[in-house]
Design a protein around this motif. Structure first.
Motif, mmCIF file in Angstrom:
data_model
loop_
_atom_site.group_PDB
_atom_site.id
_atom_site.type_symbol
_atom_site.label_atom_id
_atom_site.label_comp_id
_atom_site.label_asym_id
_atom_site.label_seq_id
_atom_site.Cartn_x
_atom_site.Cartn_y
_atom_site.Cartn_z
ATOM 1 N N GLN A 167 0.813 -1.215 0.000
ATOM 2 C CA GLN A 167 0.000 0.000 0.000
ATOM 3 C C GLN A 167 0.850 1.272 0.000
ATOM 4 O O GLN A 167 0.525 2.227 -0.684
ATOM 5 N N GLN A 168 1.929 1.272 0.792
ATOM 6 C CA GLN A 168 2.809 2.436 0.854
ATOM 7 C C GLN A 168 4.251 1.995 0.637
ATOM 8 O O GLN A 168 4.995 1.802 1.595
ATOM 9 N N PRO A 169 4.679 1.854 -0.629
ATOM 10 C CA PRO A 169 6.060 1.423 -0.893
ATOM 11 C C PRO A 169 7.072 2.458 -0.398
ATOM 12 O O PRO A 169 6.817 3.657 -0.426
ATOM 13 N N ARG A 170 8.217 1.974 0.043
ATOM 14 C CA ARG A 170 9.282 2.849 0.532
ATOM 15 C C ARG A 170 10.064 3.382 -0.658
ATOM 16 O O ARG A 170 10.568 2.604 -1.475
ATOM 17 N N PRO A 171 10.196 4.718 -0.811
ATOM 18 C CA PRO A 171 10.980 5.279 -1.918
ATOM 19 C C PRO A 171 12.443 4.846 -1.857
ATOM 20 O O PRO A 171 13.019 4.694 -0.790
ATOM 21 N N GLU A 172 13.032 4.671 -3.040
ATOM 22 C CA GLU A 172 14.446 4.343 -3.139
ATOM 23 C C GLU A 172 15.279 5.600 -2.912
ATOM 24 O O GLU A 172 14.747 6.706 -2.853
ATOM 25 N N ALA A 173 16.606 5.454 -2.824
ATOM 26 C CA ALA A 173 17.507 6.583 -2.595
ATOM 27 C C ALA A 173 17.356 7.647 -3.669
ATOM 28 O O ALA A 173 17.505 8.835 -3.410
ATOM 29 N N SER A 174 17.026 7.240 -4.892
ATOM 30 C CA SER A 174 16.867 8.183 -6.007
ATOM 31 C C SER A 174 15.546 8.945 -5.943
ATOM 32 O O SER A 174 15.303 9.832 -6.753
ATOM 33 N N GLY A 175 14.668 8.571 -4.996
ATOM 34 C CA GLY A 175 13.366 9.203 -4.903
ATOM 35 C C GLY A 175 12.276 8.468 -5.663
ATOM 36 O O GLY A 175 11.097 8.804 -5.551
ATOM 37 N N ILE A 176 12.665 7.467 -6.443
ATOM 38 C CA ILE A 176 11.678 6.685 -7.194
ATOM 39 C C ILE A 176 10.899 5.803 -6.221
ATOM 40 O O ILE A 176 11.487 5.111 -5.389
ATOM 41 N N VAL A 177 9.579 5.844 -6.339
ATOM 42 C CA VAL A 177 8.715 5.014 -5.504
ATOM 43 C C VAL A 177 8.314 3.776 -6.311
ATOM 44 O O VAL A 177 7.756 3.912 -7.405
ATOM 45 N N PRO A 178 8.607 2.577 -5.811
ATOM 46 C CA PRO A 178 8.189 1.368 -6.541
ATOM 47 C C PRO A 178 6.671 1.351 -6.732
ATOM 48 O O PRO A 178 5.925 1.902 -5.921
ATOM 49 N N LYS A 179 6.229 0.707 -7.796
ATOM 50 C CA LYS A 179 4.796 0.585 -8.039
ATOM 51 C C LYS A 179 4.157 -0.210 -6.903
ATOM 52 O O LYS A 179 4.751 -1.146 -6.380
ATOM 53 N N LYS A 180 2.934 0.162 -6.569
ATOM 54 C CA LYS A 180 2.216 -0.533 -5.500
ATOM 55 C C LYS A 180 1.891 -1.968 -5.882
ATOM 56 O O LYS A 180 1.926 -2.859 -5.041
ATOM 57 N N ASN A 181 1.548 -2.182 -7.142
ATOM 58 C CA ASN A 181 1.113 -3.497 -7.600
ATOM 59 C C ASN A 181 2.183 -4.159 -8.453
ATOM 60 O O ASN A 181 2.811 -3.508 -9.282
ATOM 61 N N ASP A 182 2.362 -5.444 -8.247
ATOM 62 C CA ASP A 182 3.271 -6.253 -9.047
ATOM 63 C C ASP A 182 2.481 -7.471 -9.515
ATOM 64 O O ASP A 182 1.988 -8.252 -8.698
ATOM 65 N N TYR A 183 2.320 -7.610 -10.840
ATOM 66 C CA TYR A 183 1.563 -8.713 -11.421
ATOM 67 C C TYR A 183 2.510 -9.636 -12.177
ATOM 68 O O TYR A 183 3.401 -9.167 -12.862
ATOM 69 N N ARG A 184 2.284 -10.948 -12.050
ATOM 70 C CA ARG A 184 3.088 -11.912 -12.787
ATOM 71 C C ARG A 184 2.188 -13.018 -13.325
ATOM 72 O O ARG A 184 1.314 -13.524 -12.617
ATOM 73 N N PHE A 185 2.430 -13.390 -14.558
ATOM 74 C CA PHE A 185 1.770 -14.533 -15.186
ATOM 75 C C PHE A 185 2.864 -15.556 -15.422
ATOM 76 O O PHE A 185 3.851 -15.257 -16.110
ATOM 77 N N ILE A 186 2.728 -16.742 -14.858
ATOM 78 C CA ILE A 186 3.801 -17.724 -14.876
ATOM 79 C C ILE A 186 3.316 -19.011 -15.525
ATOM 80 O O ILE A 186 2.258 -19.532 -15.175
ATOM 81 N N VAL A 187 4.093 -19.511 -16.461
ATOM 82 C CA VAL A 187 3.834 -20.804 -17.089
ATOM 83 C C VAL A 187 5.058 -21.665 -16.826
ATOM 84 O O VAL A 187 6.191 -21.240 -17.042
#
Length: 193
Positions: A167-187
């Motif tokens: 819900q509240q990702p921690r910003p990286e040193a560069s100030g970039i905030v990771p996306k809240k959602n991470d989706y993966r489709f795996i085969v």
């Protein structure tokens, strides 16, 4: 069943055009002791997560839970569980002046559903929800749904969809905030034993 051991591992690693595009590892382990036919205690739950793209160098979650099997038939099992936990997160990088590590109490809830659709096709759904302090992400979700088809002997063909949310990702040193959602489709292929 008087007791059971739970162990799950999911790892994804991908290099595209000589650049690491995916690199995450998740391990879950626990022990269940049944008090009645359906009510169980999970005195220990351990989860390890490594996902540098979500800014997690490592995230350890420890907890315990009380669970109940809502359905337990030959083809279908469905259970719920909830309990307290404790989480330690070490971030890949943080903004200047921020701590690179967070420790927090947590509340944990989850559900697991398995259905043997046919003799050769199994469906699985697993969802976990964790409430932590805002500096550690506030809410985290992990959802996995998959179909597993018996292929050759103990080898299964698997198709899975995974959703992870912070819900509240921690910003990286560069100030970039990771996306809240991470989706993966795996085969892939699995080994059933």
């Amino acid at each position: 069943v008087d007791s059971r051991i739970i162990f799950d591992y999911a790892g994804n690693y991908n290099i595209t055009d000589e650049v690491v595009a995916t690199n995450n590892q998740r391990v879950n382990a626990g022990v269940d002791w049944f008090i009645t036919d359906r009510l169980f205690v999970r005195p220990i739950i351990v989860e390890y997560l490594h996902d540098p793209f979500q800014n997690f160098a490592e995230r350890w979650t420890f907890g315990a839970a009380l669970g109940y099997q809502l359905v337990d038939t030959k083809r279908i099992t469905w259970e719920v569980n909830a309990g307290p936990g404790y989480q330690v997160t070490r971030f890949v990088s943080v903004e200047e002046g921020e701590s690179g590590e967070e420790k927090t109490g947590a509340l944990w809830a989850g559900t697991s559903y398995k259905n043997e659709l046919t003799d050769d096709i199994d469906y699985t759904m697993d969802y976990r929800f964790l409430v932590v302090k805002p500096e550690a992400g506030r809410y985290t979700h992990h959802f996995l749904t998959s179909l597993s088809v018996d292929s050759f002997g103990p080898l299964d063909f698997d198709i899975s969809f995974v959703w992870d949310r912070v819900q509240q990702p921690r910003p990286e040193a560069s100030g970039i905030v990771p996306k809240k959602n991470d989706y993966r489709f795996i085969v892939g292929f699995g080994f059933d034993f």
